[in-house]
Design a protein around this motif. Sequence first.
Motif, PDB file in Angstrom:
ATOM      1  N   CYS A  97       0.710  -1.381   0.258  1.00  0.00           N
ATOM      2  CA  CYS A  97      -0.114  -0.214  -0.153  1.00  0.00           C
ATOM      3  C   CYS A  97       1.133   1.425  -0.060  1.00  0.00           C
ATOM      4  O   CYS A  97       1.178   1.603   1.122  1.00  0.00           O
ATOM      5  CB  CYS A  97      -1.275  -0.247   1.360  1.00  0.00           C
ATOM      6  SG  CYS A  97      -2.378   1.397   1.588  1.00  0.00           S
ATOM      7  N   ASN A  98       0.988   1.906  -1.052  1.00  0.00           N
ATOM      8  CA  ASN A  98       2.076   2.918  -1.241  1.00  0.00           C
ATOM      9  C   ASN A  98       3.418   3.144  -0.749  1.00  0.00           C
ATOM     10  O   ASN A  98       4.163   3.860   0.240  1.00  0.00           O
ATOM     11  CB  ASN A  98       1.404   3.867  -0.666  1.00  0.00           C
ATOM     12  CG  ASN A  98       1.101   5.836  -1.142  1.00  0.00           C
ATOM     13  OD1 ASN A  98       1.773   5.516  -1.870  1.00  0.00           O
ATOM     14  ND2 ASN A  98       2.033   6.546  -0.009  1.00  0.00           N
ATOM     15  N   CYS A  99       4.008   1.814  -1.238  1.00  0.00           N
ATOM     16  CA  CYS A  99       5.406   1.960  -0.540  1.00  0.00           C
ATOM     17  C   CYS A  99       5.721   0.980  -1.669  1.00  0.00           C
ATOM     18  O   CYS A  99       6.780  -0.114  -1.040  1.00  0.00           O
ATOM     19  CB  CYS A  99       5.309   0.908   0.729  1.00  0.00           C
ATOM     20  SG  CYS A  99       4.599  -0.275   1.284  1.00  0.00           S
ATOM     21  N   PRO A 100       6.147   0.784  -2.814  1.00  0.00           N
ATOM     22  CA  PRO A 100       6.885  -0.053  -4.210  1.00  0.00           C
ATOM     23  C   PRO A 100       8.281  -0.511  -3.676  1.00  0.00           C
ATOM     24  O   PRO A 100       9.171  -1.279  -3.383  1.00  0.00           O
ATOM     25  CB  PRO A 100       7.005   0.976  -4.985  1.00  0.00           C
ATOM     26  CG  PRO A 100       6.791   1.914  -4.916  1.00  0.00           C
ATOM     27  CD  PRO A 100       6.487   1.974  -3.098  1.00  0.00           C
ATOM     28  N   GLU A 101       9.345   0.724  -2.347  1.00  0.00           N
ATOM     29  CA  GLU A 101       9.900  -0.168  -2.313  1.00  0.00           C
ATOM     30  C   GLU A 101      10.479  -0.851  -1.695  1.00  0.00           C
ATOM     31  O   GLU A 101      11.312  -1.686  -0.964  1.00  0.00           O
ATOM     32  CB  GLU A 101      10.739   1.592  -1.817  1.00  0.00           C
ATOM     33  CG  GLU A 101      10.620   2.203  -0.286  1.00  0.00           C
ATOM     34  CD  GLU A 101       9.078   3.068  -0.422  1.00  0.00           C
ATOM     35  OE1 GLU A 101       8.208   3.094   0.461  1.00  0.00           O
ATOM     36  OE2 GLU A 101       9.010   3.035  -1.542  1.00  0.00           O
ATOM     37  N   ARG A 102       9.108  -1.282  -0.527  1.00  0.00           N
ATOM     38  CA  ARG A 102       9.339  -1.686   0.387  1.00  0.00           C
ATOM     39  C   ARG A 102       9.170  -3.315   0.242  1.00  0.00           C
ATOM     40  O   ARG A 102       9.522  -4.001   0.430  1.00  0.00           O
ATOM     41  CB  ARG A 102       7.816  -1.889   1.850  1.00  0.00           C
ATOM     42  CG  ARG A 102       9.198  -0.047   2.674  1.00  0.00           C
ATOM     43  CD  ARG A 102       7.773  -0.410   3.783  1.00  0.00           C
ATOM     44  NE  ARG A 102       7.519   0.736   4.651  1.00  0.00           N
ATOM     45  CZ  ARG A 102       7.192   1.753   5.244  1.00  0.00           C
ATOM     46  NH1 ARG A 102       5.953   1.265   5.857  1.00  0.00           N
ATOM     47  NH2 ARG A 102       7.927   2.229   6.407  1.00  0.00           N
ATOM     48  N   ALA A 103       8.186  -3.420  -1.192  1.00  0.00           N
ATOM     49  CA  ALA A 103       7.759  -4.427  -1.717  1.00  0.00           C
ATOM     50  C   ALA A 103       9.403  -4.819  -2.004  1.00  0.00           C
ATOM     51  O   ALA A 103       9.152  -5.784  -2.013  1.00  0.00           O
ATOM     52  CB  ALA A 103       6.928  -4.176  -2.800  1.00  0.00           C
ATOM     53  N   GLU A 104       9.720  -3.516  -2.993  1.00  0.00           N
ATOM     54  CA  GLU A 104      11.000  -4.878  -3.523  1.00  0.00           C
ATOM     55  C   GLU A 104      12.010  -5.689  -2.171  1.00  0.00           C
ATOM     56  O   GLU A 104      12.881  -6.174  -2.602  1.00  0.00           O
ATOM     57  CB  GLU A 104      12.054  -3.496  -4.637  1.00  0.00           C
ATOM     58  CG  GLU A 104      11.412  -2.912  -6.085  1.00  0.00           C
ATOM     59  CD  GLU A 104      11.540  -4.419  -6.941  1.00  0.00           C
ATOM     60  OE1 GLU A 104      12.461  -5.398  -6.325  1.00  0.00           O
ATOM     61  OE2 GLU A 104       9.826  -4.287  -7.585  1.00  0.00           O
ATOM     62  N   PHE A 105      12.370  -3.814  -1.052  1.00  0.00           N
ATOM     63  CA  PHE A 105      12.799  -4.494  -0.263  1.00  0.00           C
ATOM     64  C   PHE A 105      12.220  -6.591   0.142  1.00  0.00           C
ATOM     65  O   PHE A 105      13.325  -6.911   0.505  1.00  0.00           O
ATOM     66  CB  PHE A 105      12.975  -4.086   1.085  1.00  0.00           C
ATOM     67  CG  PHE A 105      13.755  -4.883   2.509  1.00  0.00           C
ATOM     68  CD1 PHE A 105      14.636  -4.136   2.531  1.00  0.00           C
ATOM     69  CD2 PHE A 105      13.193  -4.945   3.430  1.00  0.00           C
ATOM     70  CE1 PHE A 105      15.527  -4.359   3.620  1.00  0.00           C
ATOM     71  CE2 PHE A 105      13.396  -5.716   4.468  1.00  0.00           C
ATOM     72  CZ  PHE A 105      14.661  -4.911   4.336  1.00  0.00           C
ATOM     73  N   MET A 106      10.809  -6.484  -0.057  1.00  0.00           N
ATOM     74  CA  MET A 106      11.307  -7.674   0.950  1.00  0.00           C
ATOM     75  C   MET A 106      11.046  -8.903   0.106  1.00  0.00           C
ATOM     76  O   MET A 106      11.256  -9.460   0.419  1.00  0.00           O
ATOM     77  CB  MET A 106       9.243  -7.998   0.402  1.00  0.00           C
ATOM     78  CG  MET A 106       8.450  -8.912   1.402  1.00  0.00           C
ATOM     79  SD  MET A 106       8.999  -9.030   2.692  1.00  0.00           S
ATOM     80  CE  MET A 106       9.489 -10.671   3.268  1.00  0.00           C
ATOM     81  N   LYS A 107      10.796  -8.533  -1.381  1.00  0.00           N
ATOM     82  CA  LYS A 107      11.340  -9.533  -2.751  1.00  0.00           C
ATOM     83  C   LYS A 107      13.261  -9.678  -2.505  1.00  0.00           C
ATOM     84  O   LYS A 107      13.155 -11.752  -2.454  1.00  0.00           O
ATOM     85  CB  LYS A 107      11.327  -8.996  -4.043  1.00  0.00           C
ATOM     86  CG  LYS A 107      12.039  -9.352  -4.918  1.00  0.00           C
ATOM     87  CD  LYS A 107      12.014  -9.074  -6.308  1.00  0.00           C
ATOM     88  CE  LYS A 107      11.727  -9.919  -7.316  1.00  0.00           C
ATOM     89  NZ  LYS A 107      12.103  -9.538  -8.894  1.00  0.00           N
ATOM     90  N   GLU A 108      13.536  -9.029  -2.377  1.00  0.00           N
ATOM     91  CA  GLU A 108      14.808  -8.821  -2.170  1.00  0.00           C
ATOM     92  C   GLU A 108      15.539 -10.172  -0.960  1.00  0.00           C
ATOM     93  O   GLU A 108      16.528 -10.857  -0.992  1.00  0.00           O
ATOM     94  CB  GLU A 108      15.878  -7.884  -2.159  1.00  0.00           C
ATOM     95  CG  GLU A 108      15.729  -7.272  -2.535  1.00  0.00           C
ATOM     96  CD  GLU A 108      16.419  -5.685  -2.972  1.00  0.00           C
ATOM     97  OE1 GLU A 108      16.805  -4.996  -2.126  1.00  0.00           O
ATOM     98  OE2 GLU A 108      17.000  -4.725  -3.724  1.00  0.00           O
ATOM     99  N   GLU A 109      14.921 -10.281   0.516  1.00  0.00           N
ATOM    100  CA  GLU A 109      15.033 -10.062   1.276  1.00  0.00           C
ATOM    101  C   GLU A 109      14.279 -12.152   1.675  1.00  0.00           C
ATOM    102  O   GLU A 109      15.121 -13.140   1.695  1.00  0.00           O
ATOM    103  CB  GLU A 109      14.141 -10.012   2.530  1.00  0.00           C
ATOM    104  CG  GLU A 109      15.147  -8.306   3.032  1.00  0.00           C
ATOM    105  CD  GLU A 109      16.431  -8.919   3.705  1.00  0.00           C
ATOM    106  OE1 GLU A 109      16.662  -9.957   4.407  1.00  0.00           O
ATOM    107  OE2 GLU A 109      17.191  -7.931   3.470  1.00  0.00           O
ATOM    108  N   ILE A 110      13.868 -12.218   0.542  1.00  0.00           N
ATOM    109  CA  ILE A 110      13.191 -13.641   0.613  1.00  0.00           C
ATOM    110  C   ILE A 110      14.472 -14.302  -0.804  1.00  0.00           C
ATOM    111  O   ILE A 110      14.507 -15.519  -0.131  1.00  0.00           O
ATOM    112  CB  ILE A 110      11.911 -13.316  -0.632  1.00  0.00           C
ATOM    113  CG1 ILE A 110      10.280 -13.312   0.567  1.00  0.00           C
ATOM    114  CG2 ILE A 110      11.462 -15.381  -0.655  1.00  0.00           C
ATOM    115  CD1 ILE A 110       9.189 -13.497  -0.019  1.00  0.00           C
ATOM    116  N   GLN A 111      14.712 -12.940  -2.164  1.00  0.00           N
ATOM    117  CA  GLN A 111      15.753 -14.266  -2.437  1.00  0.00           C
ATOM    118  C   GLN A 111      16.827 -14.590  -1.458  1.00  0.00           C
ATOM    119  O   GLN A 111      17.429 -15.531  -2.539  1.00  0.00           O
ATOM    120  CB  GLN A 111      15.889 -13.089  -3.453  1.00  0.00           C
ATOM    121  CG  GLN A 111      15.027 -13.235  -4.513  1.00  0.00           C
ATOM    122  CD  GLN A 111      14.975 -11.800  -6.280  1.00  0.00           C
ATOM    123  OE1 GLN A 111      15.247 -11.035  -5.744  1.00  0.00           O
ATOM    124  NE2 GLN A 111      14.627 -12.345  -7.201  1.00  0.00           N
TER     125      GLN A 111
END
Length: 279
Positions: free
Chosen positions: A235-249
């Motif tokens: 919700c209005n925080c694309p940078e957090r979504a990308e951070f989450m993706k990187e952490e899972i990777q």
Amino acid sequence: MSYKIIVDSCGELPKSYKKDEHFESVPLTLDIDGYQIVDDETFDQADFLRRVAASPNCPKSSCPSPQRYMEAYTCEADRVYVVTLSAELSGSYNSAELGKKLYEEERGAKNIHVFNSCSASVGQTLIAMKIEEYEKAGLPFEEVVAKVDAFIAEQHTYFVLESLEALRKNGRLSNLKAFVANALNIKPVMGATSIGTICQKDQARGMNRALKRMADYVAEEVIHPEEKIVAISHCNCPERAEFMKEEIQKRIQVKDFLILDTAGVSSLYASDGGVIVAV
């Protein structure tokens, strides 16, 4: 059109699905101080978040009517699948089931199955994608239903929010202790139980630490990660979504990632800055 997949609007649909005749989003309605917002393609997240921030009250949502679901079932497709947000969190599932009964009373039998996602948001999206996968593989209706039920049973949903107020005020945290650690910047790591209720899994000080803990849970609990798509909505925080993706990777190898903006209902409950993960 031999099949149709209906998702209530708590489930975010990728742009390609919005243009696909096999998919339909049935909207819930949001209410902020009497101002009604239909959660469809007209939903304006920025305007919604401004209205929420300006209001002393918590916005509310109302599920689609059985009649609205019945209208969605009235189509040329002879196989209809419905994916609703968790029956423990909304009346959408019961409304969809009642709409099915009304349809059959008026128009006769039809292959219609309503899935209780036991999830929300992108958890519903992944279920819809799985239905499409099995339909394209040419599986019969009953087998699609059985395989999707199995997929739902092993799916996990998690979220970290800036605030739990919207969930608390709308009675979605009834089985949890009131969370009063905001002054300490403690962020709870939340999840869905197997029956689709909300539970607290952990907590951490600060948003980034909480997101890392959520990534830990994803890695620990996912079944056959190499076969799975990880869906992230924000919700209005694309940078957090990308951070989450990187952490899972960093932790596991998965088949793919899907990142989407929250639609109306998910924006209501995730609130500004919230991140939801389903796998």
